[in-house]
Design a protein around this motif. Structure first.
Motif, PDB file in Angstrom:
ATOM      1  N   GLU A 131      -5.164  81.139  35.160  1.00  0.00           N
ATOM      2  CA  GLU A 131      -5.286  80.559  33.816  1.00  0.00           C
ATOM      3  C   GLU A 131      -6.485  79.627  33.724  1.00  0.00           C
ATOM      4  O   GLU A 131      -7.281  79.720  32.773  1.00  0.00           O
ATOM      5  N   LYS A 155      -9.269  82.139  21.881  1.00  0.00           N
ATOM      6  CA  LYS A 155      -8.003  81.642  22.441  1.00  0.00           C
ATOM      7  C   LYS A 155      -7.052  82.814  22.729  1.00  0.00           C
ATOM      8  O   LYS A 155      -6.378  82.849  23.773  1.00  0.00           O
ATOM      9  N   ASP A 159      -5.661  83.729  26.396  1.00  0.00           N
ATOM     10  CA  ASP A 159      -4.222  83.809  26.660  1.00  0.00           C
ATOM     11  C   ASP A 159      -3.854  85.154  27.269  1.00  0.00           C
ATOM     12  O   ASP A 159      -3.023  85.229  28.184  1.00  0.00           O
TER      13      ASP A 159
END
Length: 251
Positions: A131, A155, A159
């Motif tokens: 991540e 984003k 993700d």
């Protein structure tokens, strides 16, 4: 006399992506096209265990999905690592390919600096996790002028990438580092090739891409200003129309 079967359009996503990146891109494609969007090994919502991430092994996995779907002649559209896989498939099974789209991708192998960068990325992933790596690695792929206006899309992509298993990240980094030069595939191509490149692409710089445009006998190109490595996000209308025009000339 029955009409010849239409080639299937096969969209191959890139490293730490998934077939989801093509959902909006292909939404308005004409219904006459059959679309396949396979998940590359180790990617997607429910990835099966993988022991070999080499581009050749990934190409064989894609080929198995094409065979299962009854797709004989195909137009391959590969983004980034998906383009590396498409080239490996075209090298092994050129008769199956009706056309090839290298979407921010290249037939060149990694140079010394790129290999070192792959090793640095692998080390970062081992120390800090997937991540944190994705939060730092994807944003620079966009052209600077697009980062603010595409913050929501960025984003979503971060993700998505953050869910990729660490084994897939490390396996693909190593496999990309060792992939061979496949410029001969372009020289030998009996199918048309479309190159889509961005003037601000840090992963596939234009000075490395431009010489490749002269290699295929049938070569087409879309070179975009103010676009980085993610043209399906940064210039969706232009890239979509370019792929559609390319396919219309084949199908």
């Amino acid at each position: 006399m029955p009409a010849a079967p239409q080639p299937t359009l096969v969209f191959l996503h890139g490293f730490a992506e998934s077939p989801a990146i093509w959902a909006d891109f292909t939404r308005d494609f004409p219904s006459r096209y059959r679309l396949l969007m396979p998940a590359l090994p180790g990617h997607g919502p429910n990835p099966a265990p993988v022991t070999d991430y080499a581009m050749e092994a990934q190409a064989q996995a894609v080929l198995a999905q094409l065979d299962a779907a009854g797709a004989d002649k195909v137009v391959l559209v590969g983004h980034s690592m998906g383009g590396y896989v498409a080239l490996a498939l075209a090298e092994a099974h050129p008769a199956r390919v009706a056309g090839l789209v290298l979407f921010h991708s290249t037939a060149l192998p990694d140079n010394k600096e790129k290999k070192a960068a792959r090793d640095e990325s692998a080390g970062f992933v081992r120390r800090h996790g997937v991540e944190k790596y994705m939060r730092s690695a994807i944003r620079p792929l966009l052209a600077p002028g697009n980062r603010k206006q595409l913050a929501a899309e960025l984003k979503q992509l971060e993700d998505l990438a953050a869910t990729t298993p660490v084994t897939t990240i490390l396996g693909c980094l190593e496999a990309m580092k060792h992939r061979p030069d496949r410029t001969q595939v372009l020289r030998d191509a009996r199918f048309p090739v479309l190159f889509i490149g961005g003037h601000d692409d840090p992963a596939v710089p234009l000075d490395t891409l431009l010489p490749q445009l002269a290699l295929p006998a049938q070569s087409h190109a879309l070179l975009l200003r103010n676009v980085g490595h993610l043209g399906f996000m940064e210039a969706p209308e232009l890239t979509r129309q370019s792929v559609l025009d390319f396919c219309a000339a084949i199908c």
